[in-house]
Scaffold this motif. Structure first.
Motif, short mmCIF file in Angstrom:
data_model
loop_
_atom_site.label_atom_id
_atom_site.label_comp_id
_atom_site.label_asym_id
_atom_site.label_seq_id
_atom_site.Cartn_x
_atom_site.Cartn_y
_atom_site.Cartn_z
N TYR A 174 18.58 14.43 -27.71
CA TYR A 174 17.30 14.04 -28.31
C TYR A 174 17.28 14.35 -29.80
CZ TYR A 174 12.31 13.76 -29.19
OH TYR A 174 11.08 13.42 -29.71
N PHE A 175 17.85 15.50 -30.21
CA PHE A 175 17.91 15.83 -31.63
C PHE A 175 18.60 14.71 -32.41
CE2 PHE A 175 17.96 20.71 -30.82
CZ PHE A 175 16.62 20.65 -30.51
N VAL A 176 19.75 14.27 -31.90
CA VAL A 176 20.52 13.24 -32.60
C VAL A 176 19.77 11.92 -32.61
CG1 VAL A 176 22.69 11.97 -32.62
CG2 VAL A 176 22.68 14.39 -32.02
N ASN A 177 19.21 11.55 -31.49
CA ASN A 177 18.48 10.29 -31.41
C ASN A 177 17.24 10.29 -32.29
OD1 ASN A 177 20.16 8.89 -29.55
ND2 ASN A 177 19.36 10.16 -27.91
N PHE A 178 16.56 11.43 -32.36
CA PHE A 178 15.39 11.56 -33.22
C PHE A 178 15.79 11.38 -34.68
CE2 PHE A 178 11.94 13.58 -35.49
CZ PHE A 178 10.81 13.24 -34.74
N ALA A 179 16.94 11.95 -35.06
CA ALA A 179 17.43 11.79 -36.43
C ALA A 179 17.72 10.32 -36.72
CB ALA A 179 18.68 12.64 -36.65
N PHE A 180 18.30 9.59 -35.75
CA PHE A 180 18.55 8.16 -35.94
C PHE A 180 17.25 7.40 -36.14
CE2 PHE A 180 22.93 8.56 -34.37
CZ PHE A 180 23.55 7.64 -35.19
N ALA A 181 16.26 7.71 -35.32
CA ALA A 181 14.98 7.01 -35.42
C ALA A 181 14.29 7.30 -36.74
CB ALA A 181 14.08 7.40 -34.25
N ALA A 182 14.40 8.54 -37.24
CA ALA A 182 13.70 8.94 -38.45
C ALA A 182 14.39 8.43 -39.72
CB ALA A 182 13.59 10.46 -38.50
N GLY A 197 17.54 6.37 -39.74
CA GLY A 197 18.57 5.35 -39.57
C GLY A 197 18.38 4.11 -40.42
N ARG A 198 17.14 3.75 -40.73
CA ARG A 198 16.90 2.51 -41.45
C ARG A 198 16.94 2.69 -42.97
NH1 ARG A 198 12.27 -1.25 -39.24
NH2 ARG A 198 13.56 -2.70 -40.42
N ALA A 199 16.99 3.92 -43.45
CA ALA A 199 17.14 4.14 -44.89
C ALA A 199 18.52 3.67 -45.32
CB ALA A 199 16.96 5.62 -45.21
N ARG A 200 18.68 3.39 -46.63
CA ARG A 200 19.99 2.92 -47.08
C ARG A 200 21.04 4.01 -46.82
NH1 ARG A 200 18.02 2.84 -53.28
NH2 ARG A 200 18.29 5.03 -53.80
N GLY A 201 22.18 3.56 -46.33
CA GLY A 201 23.20 4.51 -45.91
C GLY A 201 22.72 5.33 -44.72
N GLY A 202 21.91 4.72 -43.85
CA GLY A 202 21.21 5.44 -42.77
C GLY A 202 22.05 6.38 -41.94
N PRO A 203 23.19 5.95 -41.39
CA PRO A 203 23.98 6.86 -40.55
C PRO A 203 24.41 8.13 -41.27
CG PRO A 203 24.71 4.60 -40.24
CD PRO A 203 23.74 4.58 -41.38
N ALA A 204 24.62 8.03 -42.59
CA ALA A 204 24.99 9.23 -43.35
C ALA A 204 23.83 10.22 -43.38
CB ALA A 204 25.41 8.85 -44.76
N LYS A 205 22.61 9.70 -43.55
CA LYS A 205 21.45 10.58 -43.56
C LYS A 205 21.15 11.12 -42.17
CE LYS A 205 19.71 8.29 -47.65
NZ LYS A 205 18.78 7.31 -48.24
N VAL A 206 21.46 10.32 -41.16
CA VAL A 206 21.33 10.81 -39.79
C VAL A 206 22.27 11.99 -39.57
CG1 VAL A 206 21.80 10.24 -37.37
CG2 VAL A 206 20.55 8.63 -38.81
N SER A 207 23.50 11.88 -40.09
CA SER A 207 24.46 12.98 -39.89
C SER A 207 23.97 14.26 -40.55
CB SER A 207 25.84 12.58 -40.45
OG SER A 207 25.87 12.69 -41.86
N ILE A 208 23.24 14.15 -41.66
CA ILE A 208 22.71 15.34 -42.33
C ILE A 208 21.71 16.05 -41.43
CG2 ILE A 208 21.40 16.18 -44.31
CD1 ILE A 208 22.51 13.77 -45.88
N PHE A 209 20.74 15.28 -40.89
CA PHE A 209 19.71 15.89 -40.05
C PHE A 209 20.29 16.39 -38.74
CE2 PHE A 209 17.02 12.80 -42.55
CZ PHE A 209 16.40 13.76 -43.31
#
Length: 725
Positions: free
Chosen positions: A301-309, A311-323
């Motif tokens: 859930y932590f990872v999926n929540f980060a994707f939802a929050a 993921g759509r920003a530019r370079g989204g997956p990179a920002k997901v990896s940070i969170f």
């Protein structure tokens, strides 16, 4: 941890990406990890469950005497470790297994190992009958020599004994029996009046035999689970014990005999000291907590929540990896392990939206390393710091807040500016989990919230961790992944196996700490720092930084900090630096050694997933994590960064340092609100350092530079330029 990702339709009820802990036993990450079946699977699964339960019961209900508890803690990890991890590569086919004579020679070594174990039982009976001590010849010929023979032979034979993955080798069975014999003897002696004789000529030689065998067992298991780096460093320290008296200058010391050194090294002066104190309490408890989060799918859930929050920003997956890496990394206590767990999902997605393999791996490595400095758990570093310094845990967690924000802000803006410079997109709406669905399950954050609340309400760390673990199971009952008895047992089994590496590493680090304490090399290092400080305190800090990184290279972060805290921190305190500042200084550099070339474990793990060159990835992750190499110096010049000072000072330093980090990221990526020229990057760097420094006048200078560059960029590029998101 194994990962699975599946694309789904926009209207699907399930999340798009999932990270789960299913199949850990079936798909092992480590190449030397055994995968049992049949009765062996039941046996070692039961041992792992009992090992986890032993700690939960001892920590919460029926506490044991401290040394006895730590001896059993290490012995259990050794037995499980030699059961699960082989000493060499597996044979690909049954026909490629070792020859019969090697197998029978290994079985033969069970005789002296079992004999030493039987003699321990006889010694226990003798001491119970009123004997003051055991005759030296019995300790030597009927315990010490057979134990050392079996231990050395078992280790050497295990290096060449090849077997298939689903069976236990007889050489490792020998080492498991030797682990029992070592623990049994030490329990007998340390629970008698002879405990007070350690380090004196009156200490039973049997303690030294047990300590030598125990040290060899710890070193060999560390090699199997963590590689050679820590073993080599430990061996150098051990060699120093006996060659130190012959060395010139500040390295020389009066010397210790074999008996005197080894009779003390397996006490709270060394192996049973601070590192094992932390691994046997806080670390094992939070490993159990992490296992329960995995079993209840809260980690997913932590990872999926980060994707939802994000993921759509530019370079989204990179920002997901940070969170995601910040959330998971603070719990699992190892940078490389965090890279493997979250990076297997985020690195391919980063490549998909346009990041080169090198950048994708570097971002994940830097973000995962940052999880180790993320309060409140800090990958167990906060607990070790509290144990060593005596500073309350809550004070350490609060002090870590601004540095953690600065680190993750640095990584975030590095990522964002690179995405802007390369014109990258975010993920499409149909590629990420639906935020509206995930918000309905926000209660899955409850275990983390309960942990933080309990800690700051004054509960002990052990009680707070236990409550958080129990809450993970309770929360699962109102989620789609309910934990029943089977799932709870599975979590306990997973915790038992997950704990092997970190316990072995902490015990091995304790060996180094013991050498430092018993030889006094730490005090001599402090005198060297004092001499450097007489020339320049900045020079002393740079030297301390280099030593901290050097000691941490190739080591898991927990062991890296434990060793650096023993060698470097006392010297910094001696030159007038506050204990909290000194320990945070060495802690940061011990942590970032995981992304520092040439030996950068987190970067190497990320390179293995991204498919890029390991050294190139480590250089790129070093660049992305650059703030972590600058901020620790500011602890000394601006203690407000560690919450030392008035709230107005802390707020000013926090805000201006964050703005300085933005300028530093822009300097590295050559992009602010548009492309940045070479002279502008130089000016930006000056402004960034001024604001990170934290002085009132330097802050004003830095702000003027930042505002001037901002106005220049906006004037040149127009108001249509996209701003960081």
């Amino acid at each position: 941890m194994s990962q699975r990702s599946q694309p789904r339709d926009e209207g699907a009820d399930d999340v798009v990406q999932s990270v789960n802990a299913d199949g850990v036993d079936e798909v092992a990450v480590e190449s030397n990890r055994r995968l049992y079946g049949g009765w062996q699977w039941w046996l070692f699964g039961a041992l792992a469950i009992v090992y986890s339960l032993f700690h939960l019961v001892s920590l919460n209900l029926y506490p044991l005497e401290t040394w006895s508890f730590r001896i059993l803690h290490i012995a259990g990890a050794l037995i499980l470790g030699y059961g699960f991890y082989a000493g060499t590569q597996f044979a690909e086919t049954p026909q490629a297994r070792s020859s019969a004579w090697l197998r029978w020679l290994s079985y033969a070594m069970l005789i002296p190992a079992l004999y030493a174990l039987v003699r321990v039982a006889m010694m226990y009976q003798t001491m119970n009958d009123g004997a003051m001590r055991i005759a030296p010849e019995i300790e030597a010929w009927h315990f010490g020599y057979p134990l050392l023979l079996a231990t050395v032979a078992g280790i050497v034979l295990s290096w060449s004994y090849r077997q298939v993955r689903d069976g236990l080798s007889p050489a490792d069975a020998v080492l498991m029996v030797c682990s029992l014999a070592v623990a049994g003897y030490l329990l007998v002696m340390f629970n008698s009046q002879l405990r007070a004789s350690t380090g004196t000529p009156f200490a039973p030689m049997g303690i030294s035999y047990a300590a030598i065998a125990g040290s060899l067992l710890i070193l060999e298991l560390t090699r199997r689970v963590a590689g050679l780096a820590l073993v080599i460093i430990s061996s150098i320290f051990l060699v120093y014990v006996f060659v130190g008296p012959h060395l010139p200058g500040f390295l020389g010391y009066p010397g210790l005999s074999v008996g005197r050194f080894f009779s003390q090294v397996y006490t709270d002066a060394g192996i049973l000291g601070p590192t094992t104190a932390v691994s046997s309490t806080y670390i094992i408890l939070f490993i159990i907590f992490a296992a329960f989060l995995q079993a209840s799918k809260v980690g997913d859930y932590f990872v999926n929540f980060a994707f939802a929050a994000a993921g759509r920003a530019r370079g989204g997956p990179a920002k997901v990896s940070i969170f995601a890496s910040g959330l998971m990394g603070m719990i699992n206590g190892t940078s490389a392990g965090n890279v493997v767990s979250t990076g297997s999902l985020t690195i391919p997605l980063m490549k998909k939206v346009g990041y080169p393999p090198r950048s994708a791996g570097a971002i994940e490595a830097a973000a995962s390393t940052g999880g180790q400095i993320m309060p409140p758990i800090m990958g167990a570093g906060a607990f070790i710091m509290a144990e060593i310094t005596g500073i309350p845990y809550t004070e350490i967690a609060i002090a870590a807040l601004i540095p953690a924000i600065l680190y993750f802000a640095s990584v975030y803006f590095m990522v964002d500016f690179e995405a802007a410079r390369k014109g990258m997109r975010g993920m499409r709406k149909d590629e990420i989990p639906r935020f509206s669905k995930l918000v309905k399950q926000v209660y899955l954050f409850a275990p983390i919230i309960i942990l933080i609340a309990a800690l700051f309400m004054g509960y002990s760390v052990i009680r707070a961790g236990t409550l958080a673990t129990a809450s993970a199971a309770v929360v699962s009952w109102v989620s789609p992944n309910k934990m029943g008895i089977r799932a709870i047992l599975r979590a306990l089994q997973l915790a038992g196996t997950m704990s092997i590496q970190i316990i072995a590493v902490c015990a091995c680090a304790g060996l180094i700490v013991g050498v430092i304490a018993l030889t006094g090399v730490g005090a001599r290092f402090s005198s060297l720092l004092l001499g450097l400080a007489g020339v320049s305190q900045l020079l002393a800090l740079v030297f301390a930084m280099c030593i901290s990184i050097l000691l941490g290279m190739g080591m898991p972060t927990t062991a890296a900090y434990a060793v650096a805290a023993s060698v470097v921190a006392p010297g910094l305190i001696d030159i007038g630096i506050q204990p909290l500042v000194a320990h945070f200084f060495v802690f940061y550099f011990a942590v970032v050694s995981a992304i520092t070339p040439p030996v950068a474990l987190a970067s190497y793990a990320a390179a293995g997933i991204s498919g890029d060159n390991a050294m190139g990835t480590s250089m790129a992750s070093f660049k992305i994590g650059l703030a972590a190499f600058i901020v620790p110096f500011m602890f000394f010049y601006s203690p407000a960064m560690l919450m030392e000072g008035s709230w107005l000072q802390i707020l000013r330093v926090g805000v201006t340092a964050t703005l300085g980090i933005v300028l530093l990221s822009a300097t590295v990526q050559a992009w602010f609100f548009g492309p940045v020229k070479a002279w502008q990057r130089l000016v930006m760097l000056i402004g960034a350092l001024c604001m990170i420094y934290g002085g009132i006048y330097t802050d004003i200078i830095g702000l003027m530079i930042g505002v001037g560059l901002f106005a220049m960029q906006r004037t040149r590029n127009g108001t249509s330029t996209a701003t960081p998101r």
